[in-house]
Design a protein around this motif. Structure first.
Motif, PDB file in Angstrom:
ATOM      1  N   ILE A  53       0.836  -1.205   0.000  1.00  0.00           N
ATOM      2  CA  ILE A  53       0.000   0.000   0.000  1.00  0.00           C
ATOM      3  C   ILE A  53       0.865   1.247   0.000  1.00  0.00           C
ATOM      4  CG2 ILE A  53      -1.618   1.370   1.391  1.00  0.00           C
ATOM      5  CD1 ILE A  53      -2.928  -1.279   2.219  1.00  0.00           C
ATOM      6  N   SER A  54       1.928   1.226   0.804  1.00  0.00           N
ATOM      7  CA  SER A  54       2.836   2.382   0.873  1.00  0.00           C
ATOM      8  C   SER A  54       3.529   2.608  -0.468  1.00  0.00           C
ATOM      9  CB  SER A  54       3.871   2.157   1.975  1.00  0.00           C
ATOM     10  OG  SER A  54       4.793   3.223   2.016  1.00  0.00           O
ATOM     11  N   ALA A  55       3.996   1.511  -1.093  1.00  0.00           N
ATOM     12  CA  ALA A  55       4.676   1.632  -2.388  1.00  0.00           C
ATOM     13  C   ALA A  55       3.726   2.147  -3.462  1.00  0.00           C
ATOM     14  CB  ALA A  55       5.261   0.281  -2.795  1.00  0.00           C
ATOM     15  N   ALA A  56       2.486   1.635  -3.454  1.00  0.00           N
ATOM     16  CA  ALA A  56       1.505   2.086  -4.445  1.00  0.00           C
ATOM     17  C   ALA A  56       1.176   3.559  -4.256  1.00  0.00           C
ATOM     18  CB  ALA A  56       0.232   1.239  -4.345  1.00  0.00           C
ATOM     19  N   ALA A  57       1.040   3.984  -2.997  1.00  0.00           N
ATOM     20  CA  ALA A  57       0.731   5.387  -2.708  1.00  0.00           C
ATOM     21  C   ALA A  57       1.843   6.307  -3.193  1.00  0.00           C
ATOM     22  CB  ALA A  57       0.492   5.575  -1.215  1.00  0.00           C
TER      23      ALA A  57
END
Length: 201
Positions: free
Chosen positions: A50-54
């Motif tokens: 989720i952090s990488a996608a954000a």
């Protein structure tokens, strides 16, 4: 007032999960508890993803598809037909068409449909940029692939009018009897669309 049996962090997680489509408070609680039970194999990798996608995923400046590259991989694919643009409502529609393998051109994501009841007008969608792409040259066909709903049909009609005067063929996805569908189980609107879209056999 009854206090929450969970700590503030878990309570916050459940409230955020409950905002996701298809998840209510009870489902969110089950998901949160499952994530906690699978902390190392599921929760921590999910948090990292989720952090990488954000941080990295963004809308393509050309077509509006989501990708970590800009322009996206579809727009940069030289093997695709640059003269054909398929206009869709949402990124999920791009993915659905890609799964089918039936479209080998480019895309244009509107970001929704015209819906006066929801306060969505033409200026709220990526219609102006579509007209610019069509006017820039090299585009021979625009395929309108909006949903067969009132708002989808309204949006397609508006786009067709907006593209009048531009030397490009505007087509619409055919709507009607699905593969394997039996007439007795279809609604009247689907049957009417199928009759209007009939072809020489």
């Amino acid at each position: 007032m009854v206090s929450s049996p969970a700590g503030p962090e878990l309570d916050h997680l459940m409230k955020l999960l409950a905002r996701l489509p298809g998840l209510g408070p009870r489902s969110a609680k089950r998901v949160a508890l499952h994530l906690l039970r699978k902390r190392e194999v599921l929760m921590e990798p999910l948090a990292e993803a989720i952090s990488a996608a954000a941080q990295h995923v963004q809308a393509c400046d050309i077509c509006g598809n989501w990708d970590s590259r800009n322009p996206c991989g579809i727009c940069e694919d030289e093997a695709r037909d640059t003269g054909v643009i398929c206009v869709v409502q949402d990124v999920a529609d791009v993915w659905a068409l890609e799964r089918s393998g039936a479209h080998h051109g480019r895309y244009h994501v509107l970001g929704g449909v015209i819906s006066p009841l929801d306060g969505v007008g033409p200026d709220d969608l990526n219609i102006a940029s579509l007209a610019q792409r069509a006017s820039a040259g090299g585009v021979t066909e625009i395929i309108l692939a909006t949903a067969a709903t009132v708002d989808g049909q309204t949006t397609a009609g508006y786009i067709a009018e907006r593209l009048e005067g531009i030397d490009v063929k505007v087509t619409r996805l055919s709507h009607g009897v699905p593969m394997g569908g039996e007439l007795d189980y279809l609604d009247e609107g689907t049957l009417a669309a199928a009759l209007r879209s009939r072809q020489i056999f």
